[in-house]
Scaffold this active site. Structure first.
Site, PDB file in Angstrom:
ATOM      1  N   CYS A  30       0.826  -1.203   0.000  1.00 43.12           N
ATOM      2  CA  CYS A  30       0.000   0.000   0.000  1.00 43.12           C
ATOM      3  C   CYS A  30       0.859   1.251   0.000  1.00 43.12           C
ATOM      4  CB  CYS A  30      -0.875   0.001   1.239  1.00 43.12           C
ATOM      5  SG  CYS A  30      -1.751  -1.559   1.476  1.00 43.12           S
ATOM      6  N   GLY A  57      -1.675   1.108  -4.758  1.00 39.57           N
ATOM      7  CA  GLY A  57      -2.911   0.445  -4.349  1.00 39.57           C
ATOM      8  C   GLY A  57      -4.109   1.136  -4.946  1.00 39.57           C
ATOM      9  N   ASN A 131       1.610  -0.240   5.482  1.00 44.28           N
ATOM     10  CA  ASN A 131       2.105  -0.877   4.271  1.00 44.28           C
ATOM     11  C   ASN A 131       2.962  -2.068   4.690  1.00 44.28           C
ATOM     12  OD1 ASN A 131       4.491   0.067   1.654  1.00 44.28           O
ATOM     13  ND2 ASN A 131       3.049  -1.600   1.722  1.00 44.28           N
ATOM     14  N   GLY A 132       2.618  -3.246   4.163  1.00 41.45           N
ATOM     15  CA  GLY A 132       3.382  -4.445   4.491  1.00 41.45           C
ATOM     16  C   GLY A 132       2.489  -5.536   5.035  1.00 41.45           C
ATOM     17  N   TYR A 269       9.600  -2.996  -9.586  1.00 42.67           N
ATOM     18  CA  TYR A 269       8.218  -2.834 -10.021  1.00 42.67           C
ATOM     19  C   TYR A 269       7.403  -1.824  -9.208  1.00 42.67           C
ATOM     20  CZ  TYR A 269       3.298  -4.047 -10.621  1.00 42.67           C
ATOM     21  OH  TYR A 269       1.959  -3.979 -10.823  1.00 42.67           O
ATOM     22  N   ASP A 372      10.191  -7.096 -20.098  1.00 41.53           N
ATOM     23  CA  ASP A 372       9.220  -6.896 -19.017  1.00 41.53           C
ATOM     24  C   ASP A 372       9.955  -6.944 -17.684  1.00 41.53           C
ATOM     25  OD1 ASP A 372       6.810  -6.445 -17.804  1.00 41.53           O
ATOM     26  OD2 ASP A 372       5.844  -8.272 -18.519  1.00 41.53           O
ATOM     27  N   CYS A 409       5.839 -14.496  -1.415  1.00 41.57           N
ATOM     28  CA  CYS A 409       6.190 -13.350  -0.562  1.00 41.57           C
ATOM     29  C   CYS A 409       5.286 -13.326   0.663  1.00 41.57           C
ATOM     30  CB  CYS A 409       6.020 -12.046  -1.342  1.00 41.57           C
ATOM     31  SG  CYS A 409       6.311 -10.578  -0.325  1.00 41.57           S
ATOM     32  N   CYS A 463      11.696 -13.982  -2.657  1.00 42.28           N
ATOM     33  CA  CYS A 463      10.881 -14.588  -3.713  1.00 42.28           C
ATOM     34  C   CYS A 463      11.741 -15.044  -4.889  1.00 42.28           C
ATOM     35  CB  CYS A 463       9.814 -13.597  -4.178  1.00 42.28           C
ATOM     36  SG  CYS A 463      10.495 -11.999  -4.643  1.00 42.28           S
TER      37      CYS A 463
HETATM   38  S1  SF4 Z   1       9.759 -11.778  -0.899  1.00 39.63           S
HETATM   39 FE1  SF4 Z   1      10.095 -10.621  -2.830  1.00 39.63          FE
HETATM   40  S2  SF4 Z   1       8.312  -9.287  -3.065  1.00 39.63           S
HETATM   41 FE2  SF4 Z   1       8.359 -10.001  -0.923  1.00 39.63          FE
HETATM   42  S3  SF4 Z   1       9.486  -8.408   0.220  1.00 39.63           S
HETATM   43 FE3  SF4 Z   1      10.984  -9.956  -0.374  1.00 39.63          FE
HETATM   44  S4  SF4 Z   1      11.791  -9.245  -2.361  1.00 39.63           S
HETATM   45 FE4  SF4 Z   1       9.878  -8.129  -1.959  1.00 39.63          FE
END
Ligand code: SF4
Length: 484
Positions: A30, A57, A131-132, A269, A372, A409, A463
């Protein structure tokens, strides 16, 4: 107060069915904002700040203000410009405000989960924007009364309320309770006279501090300072709590020191290209990602085409480094966003065509590098590749500005469980075959981290690497595939 109506402390408008007892939801990334601006209309400043954070968001938006005597909150489902109008902003009186734009999973798009959250504690009432995602909500749910909490943000608000009811000031309550929270939390919190910004000890999500005349601003991204003419002062450090009152800004560090772990996807991103994180402009970092990808995976083609919009700077960097013409071969339908008008099934079947359109005049008869930022589930990318092929591209070489996204994540990016991640358990060749591209290359992790321009050990990459910087519930449904 009902915006546009009379004045009674802390009333908030309810426009949709409140969720019944719901499980704690996760999956929010967010935008948060806060402003302490003596003599100014804080709601109006918050509105424009949220406007600059809309990309973080689009599910709901909200603003809480204080005039020194009472807190008023207005929030609703929708984009910032859909939620607020002149009348609603005029009813949000006071020179202090916090705001929130919320991203969530479809299933939890209910009014009750929108923010800021609010607790009526009489003279000590509080509002909170988050946020989080926390990773220990089940433990916290046993520690604090979770009966009214449908999100981790609500649970944090409840925890603070309990500390305040026990006699603590807002800063003291935060310093006491926040060390119990685990995971990702960047918060803007206020009572009637105090504005507080805080980042978790690892700083998963960003927060910056700005100066505005005699006042102060906190925001997820620097772009939200720029839009209201606030001067960037500094990033709030991981683990830091800034307490803003009429006496100025105080800095506190209520947590044990930890290695910073900002989400690397803020660079890839999430963040706006004109924002700055770790002192680096995001647009420049994304260009460097493209340059490194070109060095790493050159291929003989005619043109380089970005997937708008987050693929654009990377494609520019790729094209420049490879010496290949950059062409805008795809056009984004900019205002599709979240329309809240459901498309018909036949329109839904169009998938990515609702958002992007390919130009045969640019793509026809050409060998294309398509750039991308990332691939998560892959279904959109597959449709996109098909669309570019139908526009006449003779070869499609897909280049991705981050490594394969293989792990779920837990810190605020809703990417579902492992079984939904295209790259989980797959080799790059298998992914290329599924996407029906002539070749596929991902930017390697070292290259991505180097391209940020920030210290490589200052990022969460869970991730992409499977290395989680905190304990996470390894038995959670998110790990449906075996760790490998
Ligand atoms: S798991 Fe990936 S998307 Fe989630 S906080 Fe860590 S780097 Fe960011």
């Amino acid at each position: 107060m009902e915006p546009g109506g009379g004045s009674s402390r802390g009333m908030i408008r309810r426009v949709a069915e409140k969720a019944a007892v719901t499980p704690l939801t996760i999956g929010e990334s967010c935008g948060v904002f806060g402003v302490f601006a003596p003599g100014e209309e804080a709601a109006r400043l918050a509105y424009f700040g949220l406007f600059a954070l809309q990309h973080r968001g689009q599910e709901s938006a909200g603003i809480a203000t204080s005039d020194g005597n009472a807190i008023t909150v207005y929030k609703d489902l929708g984009l910032v410009a859909q939620v607020f109008d002149e009348g609603k902003l005029a009813s949000l009186t006071g020179d202090m405000a916090i705001g929130h734009t919320r991203y969530s999973t479809t299933g939890s798009t209910v009014w009750a989960n929108s923010q800021p959250t609010y607790r009526d504690l009489g003279d000590a009432s509080i509002a909170l924007s988050h946020n989080g995602n926390l990773t220990n909500t089940s433990v916290l749910g046993q520690q604090f009364d979770r009966s009214g909490a449908s999100t981790d943000s609500e649970l944090m608000t409840q925890a603070l309320a309990e500390a305040i009811e026990a006699g603590a000031s807002l800063p003291k309550a935060i310093a006491t309770v926040a060390p119990e929270f685990e995971g990702a939390f960047t918060l803007a919190i206020m009572d009637r006279k105090t504005l507080v910004g805080i980042r978790d000890p690892m700083g998963f999500r960003p927060l910056c501090l700005g100066a505005l005349g005699e006042g102060w601003v906190i925001a997820s991204e620097t772009a939200a300072l720029d839009i209201i003419g606030a001067k960037f002062v500094r990033e709030v450090s991981p683990g830091e709590m800034v307490v803003i009152t009429s006496d100025g800004v105080e800095s506190h560090f209520p947590f044990a020191a930890a290695q910073p772990q900002m989400c690397v996807f803020e660079f890839v991103y999430f963040a706006r290209p004109d924002s700055r994180l770790y002192g680096e402009e995001i647009h420049s970092a994304r260009r460097r990602m493209g340059e490194r990808l070109a060095e790493q995976s050159h291929v003989d083609v005619d043109i380089v085409v970005p997937v708008p919009e987050s693929g654009i700077p990377g494609a520019q960097g790729y094209a420049a480094r490879a010496g290949i013409p950059y062409i805008d071969g795809l056009v984004k339908n900019r205002y599709i966003g979240r329309t809240f008008i459901n498309p018909s099934q036949s329109m839904r079947d169009l998938g990515v065509r609702m958002k992007l359109n390919a130009m045969p005049g640019e793509l026809g008869g050409r060998r294309v590098v398509l750039v991308d930022d990332s691939i998560v589930r892959g279904s959109t990318t597959r449709q996109l590749v098909q669309m570019v092929r139908e526009a006449g591209a003779t070869e499609i070489h897909l280049r991705i500005l981050s490594p394969p996204y293989r792990w779920p994540c837990f810190y605020g990016m809703d990417t579902g469980d492992r079984s939904t991640l295209l790259a989980a358990g797959k080799e790059v060749a298998d992914i290329a075959e599924y996407l029906a591209v002539d070749s596929l290359a991902y930017l390697e992790l070292d290259g991505l981290l180097a391209a940020t321009g920030a210290p490589a050990d200052g990022f969460c990459t869970a991730c992409l690497s499977g290395n989680y910087p905190t304990d996470v519930p390894m038995t959670a449904d998110k790990f449906l595939l075996e760790r490998s």
